[in-house]
Design an enzyme around this catalytic site. Structure first.
Site, short mmCIF file in Angstrom:
data_model
loop_
_atom_site.label_atom_id
_atom_site.label_comp_id
_atom_site.label_asym_id
_atom_site.label_seq_id
_atom_site.Cartn_x
_atom_site.Cartn_y
_atom_site.Cartn_z
N HIS A 175 0.83 -1.20 0.00
CA HIS A 175 0.00 0.00 0.00
C HIS A 175 0.87 1.25 0.00
CE1 HIS A 175 0.99 -0.31 4.22
NE2 HIS A 175 0.16 -1.32 4.43
P1 TYD Z 1 -2.41 -3.89 7.34
O1 TYD Z 1 -2.38 -2.46 6.93
O2 TYD Z 1 -2.95 -4.87 6.36
O3 TYD Z 1 -0.96 -4.36 7.79
P2 TYD Z 1 0.38 -4.39 6.91
O4 TYD Z 1 0.40 -3.16 6.11
O5 TYD Z 1 1.47 -4.43 7.91
O6 TYD Z 1 0.37 -5.63 6.08
O7 TYD Z 1 -3.21 -3.98 8.71
C1 TYD Z 1 -3.69 -5.19 9.25
C2 TYD Z 1 -4.93 -4.89 10.09
O8 TYD Z 1 -4.61 -4.06 11.20
C3 TYD Z 1 -6.01 -4.16 9.31
O9 TYD Z 1 -7.26 -4.68 9.69
C4 TYD Z 1 -5.92 -2.72 9.78
C5 TYD Z 1 -5.37 -2.86 11.19
N1 TYD Z 1 -4.51 -1.74 11.59
C6 TYD Z 1 -4.97 -0.84 12.54
O10 TYD Z 1 -6.09 -0.93 13.06
N2 TYD Z 1 -4.14 0.18 12.92
C7 TYD Z 1 -2.91 0.34 12.38
O11 TYD Z 1 -2.17 1.29 12.76
C8 TYD Z 1 -2.44 -0.60 11.39
C9 TYD Z 1 -1.09 -0.47 10.77
C10 TYD Z 1 -3.29 -1.62 11.03
#
Ligand code: TYD
Length: 139
Positions: A49
């Site tokens: 992302h």
């Molecule tokens: P995600 O963005 O997919 O993690 P990564 O980028 O590390 O692969 O996030 C995983 C889950 O956690 C998603 O449901 C959103 C939640 N999340 C939060 O609630 N707060 C945060 O600060 C982050 C980074 C994720």
């Protein structure tokens, strides 16, 4: 700028290492959020992302991982494996984290509180947007 390497001071002594990260001093933003990623298998790819508003600093406080960053044109892979070294990512950079060692603990400091709306999660759409901004700049 796609990314910047940061190096923190070692304030350790004979008792062990100590690394301090102060917002606006050691990193170029006020820290609003911290999270850490661990227990990811070597085959897992995380991230995928870009963030419209957030800047990040990534530190492998234990173990190692790789981070691929791109703006849709340039692409770089950075290995993180030192608790005293970090990667600064500005806004609007596409990032993917992978190749996590078993003991990897990837600490992420962010300049914003979490807001799912500011995440771009479709790479083709991201590239189109970056192209649009690039063309606007040339106008
Ligand atoms: P995600 O963005 O997919 O993690 P990564 O980028 O590390 O692969 O996030 C995983 C889950 O956690 C998603 O449901 C959103 C939640 N999340 C939060 O609630 N707060 C945060 O600060 C982050 C980074 C994720």
């Amino acid at each position: 700028m796609l990314y910047k390497h940061l190096k923190f001071n070692d304030l350790g002594d004979e008792r062990g290492k100590l690394v301090v990260i102060e917002g606006n001093i050691d990193i170029p933003f006020t820290i609003q959020r911290a999270f850490y990623i661990y227990g990811s298998d070597a085959e897992v790819i995380r991230g995928k992302h870009a963030n419209i508003n957030s800047e990040f600093v990534l530190v492998n406080v234990a173990g190692s991982s790789k981070v691929m960053v791109t703006d849709g044109k340039e692409k770089e892979v950075i290995e993180l494996s030192q608790p005293m070294e970090a990667l600064y990512l500005p806004k609007m950079v596409w990032k993917e984290m992978y190749d996590f060692s078993k003991d990897s603990v990837l600490l992420v400091l962010a300049s914003t509180h979490y807001d799912s709306q500011e995440y771009l999660r479709n790479y083709d759409q991201y590239c189109m947007l970056m192209k649009f901004f690039e063309e606007k700049k040339d106008d």
